[in-house]
Design a protein around this motif. Structure first.
Motif, mmCIF file in Angstrom:
data_model
loop_
_atom_site.group_PDB
_atom_site.id
_atom_site.type_symbol
_atom_site.label_atom_id
_atom_site.label_comp_id
_atom_site.label_asym_id
_atom_site.label_seq_id
_atom_site.Cartn_x
_atom_site.Cartn_y
_atom_site.Cartn_z
ATOM 1 N N SER A 1 0.832 -1.219 0.000
ATOM 2 C CA SER A 1 0.000 0.000 0.000
ATOM 3 C C SER A 1 0.856 1.255 0.000
ATOM 4 C CB SER A 1 -0.903 0.031 1.233
ATOM 5 O OG SER A 1 -1.731 -1.093 1.233
ATOM 6 N N LYS A 2 1.954 1.211 0.784
ATOM 7 C CA LYS A 2 2.848 2.373 0.834
ATOM 8 C C LYS A 2 3.443 2.672 -0.545
ATOM 9 C CE LYS A 2 6.393 2.661 3.652
ATOM 10 N NZ LYS A 2 7.335 2.204 4.695
ATOM 11 N N TYR A 3 3.850 1.598 -1.225
ATOM 12 C CA TYR A 3 4.417 1.791 -2.566
ATOM 13 C C TYR A 3 3.343 2.233 -3.569
ATOM 14 C CZ TYR A 3 9.102 0.048 -1.479
ATOM 15 O OH TYR A 3 10.380 -0.088 -0.978
ATOM 16 N N ARG A 4 2.130 1.720 -3.407
ATOM 17 C CA ARG A 4 1.045 2.147 -4.307
ATOM 18 C C ARG A 4 0.852 3.663 -4.251
ATOM 19 N NH1 ARG A 4 -3.509 -2.280 -2.646
ATOM 20 N NH2 ARG A 4 -3.007 -3.895 -4.194
ATOM 21 N N GLU A 5 0.988 4.211 -3.045
ATOM 22 C CA GLU A 5 0.805 5.666 -2.892
ATOM 23 C C GLU A 5 1.843 6.439 -3.710
ATOM 24 O OE1 GLU A 5 0.927 6.378 1.317
ATOM 25 O OE2 GLU A 5 -0.840 5.101 1.645
ATOM 26 N N GLN A 6 2.999 5.795 -3.966
ATOM 27 C CA GLN A 6 4.034 6.443 -4.797
ATOM 28 C C GLN A 6 3.844 6.127 -6.280
ATOM 29 O OE1 GLN A 6 8.053 5.572 -3.216
ATOM 30 N NE2 GLN A 6 7.056 4.953 -1.338
ATOM 31 N N GLY A 7 2.803 5.387 -6.625
ATOM 32 C CA GLY A 7 2.518 5.097 -8.025
ATOM 33 C C GLY A 7 2.989 3.736 -8.515
ATOM 34 N N TYR A 8 3.589 2.956 -7.635
ATOM 35 C CA TYR A 8 4.100 1.633 -8.045
ATOM 36 C C TYR A 8 2.959 0.709 -8.487
ATOM 37 C CZ TYR A 8 8.932 2.029 -6.269
ATOM 38 O OH TYR A 8 10.247 2.357 -6.074
ATOM 39 N N VAL A 9 3.191 0.013 -9.623
ATOM 40 C CA VAL A 9 2.211 -0.992 -10.071
ATOM 41 C C VAL A 9 2.834 -2.395 -10.116
ATOM 42 C CG1 VAL A 9 0.833 0.635 -11.420
ATOM 43 C CG2 VAL A 9 2.737 -0.582 -12.523
ATOM 44 N N ASN B 1 5.931 8.545 -10.545
ATOM 45 C CA ASN B 1 4.642 7.847 -10.708
ATOM 46 C C ASN B 1 4.839 6.356 -11.001
ATOM 47 O OD1 ASN B 1 3.195 10.244 -10.283
ATOM 48 N ND2 ASN B 1 3.445 10.807 -12.435
ATOM 49 N N GLY B 2 5.808 5.758 -10.328
ATOM 50 C CA GLY B 2 6.027 4.325 -10.468
ATOM 51 C C GLY B 2 6.773 3.908 -11.718
ATOM 52 N N ILE B 3 7.320 4.867 -12.458
ATOM 53 C CA ILE B 3 8.004 4.547 -13.716
ATOM 54 C C ILE B 3 9.438 5.077 -13.693
ATOM 55 C CG2 ILE B 3 7.988 4.910 -16.240
ATOM 56 C CD1 ILE B 3 5.606 3.288 -15.404
ATOM 57 N N LEU B 4 10.374 4.258 -14.186
ATOM 58 C CA LEU B 4 11.772 4.672 -14.343
ATOM 59 C C LEU B 4 12.013 4.967 -15.817
ATOM 60 C CD1 LEU B 4 13.277 1.836 -12.143
ATOM 61 C CD2 LEU B 4 13.705 4.255 -11.706
ATOM 62 N N THR B 5 12.431 6.193 -16.117
ATOM 63 C CA THR B 5 12.633 6.573 -17.515
ATOM 64 C C THR B 5 14.028 7.134 -17.708
ATOM 65 O OG1 THR B 5 10.289 7.171 -17.597
ATOM 66 C CG2 THR B 5 11.656 7.867 -19.453
#
Ligand code: MG
Length: 368
Positions: free
Chosen positions: A152-160, A340-344
């Motif tokens: 849940s904590k990671y979801r708040e940072q946008g992790y999918v 938002n959960g993405i590494l670019t």
């Protein structure tokens, strides 16, 4: 162009929260990181990182990297860093095995090559996708609610994407997996990472009990032979990472259908030069990939992000962002960050993540 100086830095990277590997077997609080700077007679400088996930996870340890570098330094000096396969052969002849000690040198060579060409490493690897790579969290093993709390904590940072550590007690594992799957959101990727903690019998029991959920298990047994046998008695998709070390392992896994997913960790396999061959074996055999560092700072995450972004969208699962678990940042304002959960990866030539040397301190060894 010739490599004229090798500087080696050691830095402790503290974890924000203590971390329990699968089955609660191994507890980590700090990572022993080695940073390598290669300087050249052309004025270009390259950086690479080697950070094992503790010394109990796979055969790799921080002091071993630094000892390996001392042994290999004479054959690395004088090499042209743009000729990565010549550097690779020189290191392999000088010190067979010890891939984790070679990885930071290989990575620093790719950094220099990118700077020399004016291209990011991902483009040197064939060209980067427009889209970034989902970052996977690493969910420490524990009770079902504890693990859901981390997710849940990671979801708040946008992790999918999440790598949830299981293994140990079969009844608890079945409970954990059912609980997490019941709370999984649509489109979320959850990998159940066993980290070799099951025997063949335990793997068969858990994987068959939750077979209807269609979840993927990573490294459900100690050896490739174990995973091959587990494969015969189960139907769930399998990822292999810890026993995917050499190109020969990759070929065997692909040819014999031992796994459906590769977990390619740059430092375990010896750097980008060796990892990209595994990527190509996977692409040729319909095998998806997680591409990651074994752990470490933003620099290690960025190294992996370059390879990950050279993998076609339909083949990439996720990349890890270990930097989000640390209390220090060695390259403020630089490198690949989780947004938002993405590494670019951006268009900075080379790695694009030179560290702040004042944070690293003085080198522990210099070879020239
Ligand atoms: Mg794993």
């Amino acid at each position: 162009m010739k490599i004229t100086r090798i500087s080696v830095y050691q830095k402790d990277l503290p974890l924000a929260d203590p971390y329990w590997l699968s089955g609660g077997r191994l507890k980590f609080e700090v990572l022993d990181a080695t940073f390598v700077k290669l300087e050249t007679d052309a004025g270009l400088t390259g950086w690479g990182e080697g950070t094992p996930w503790g010394h109990t996870y796979v055969p790799a340890h921080g002091p071993g990297i630094r000892a390996g570098l001392e042994t290999m330094a004479p054959v690395i000096l004088g090499q042209d860093p743009r000729m990565n396969e010549l550097v690779e052969r020189a290191m392999d002849l000088c010190l067979p095995g010890h891939l984790y000690a070679k990885a930071p040198v290989d990575l620093a060579c790719w950094d220099i090559m990118g700077k020399a060409c004016g291209l990011p490493i991902a483009d040197l690897l064939g060209g980067k996708r427009d889209t970034g790579t989902p970052a996977a969290s690493s969910v420490s093993s524990g009770d079902p609610d504890y693990m859901m709390g981390i997710i849940s904590k990671y979801r708040e940072q946008g992790y999918v994407a999440h790598s949830a550590k299981v293994g140990g007690n079969v009844d608890r594992d079945i409970d954990r997996i059912r609980h997490i799957e019941a709370n999984r959101k649509p489109g979320e990727i959850i990998l159940y990472d066993v980290n070799r903690a099951w025997t063949r019998r335990e793997a068969g029991i858990v994987m068959n009990a939750v077979a209807n959920l269609g979840v993927t298990f990573e490294q459900p047994g100690e050896t490739l032979d174990d995973v091959a046998e587990i494969r015969k008695v189960t139907t769930s998709p399998i990822s292999v990472d810890e026993t995917l070390v050499t190109l020969q392992d990759a070929c065997r896994i692909a040819r014999d259908g031992i796994a459906d997913v590769f977990g390619i960790k740059l430092n375990r396999v010896g750097g980008l030069t060796k990892a990209r061959r595994m990527r190509d074996v996977a692409l040729a055999h319909g095998i998806q990939m997680f591409v990651m560092a074994t752990g470490g700072s933003v620099m290690a995450d960025t190294e992996a992000a370059h390879l990950a972004q050279s993998v076609p969208q339909e083949f990439i699962q996720a990349s890890w962002s270990c930097q989000d678990m640390l209390t220090i940042d060695v390259a403020p304002g630089r490198g690949c960050r989780t947004v938002n959960g993405i590494l670019t990866v951006d268009d900075t030539p080379g790695l694009g993540c030179d560290p702040d040397e004042t944070i690293l301190g003085d080198p522990v060894a210099v070879y020239e």
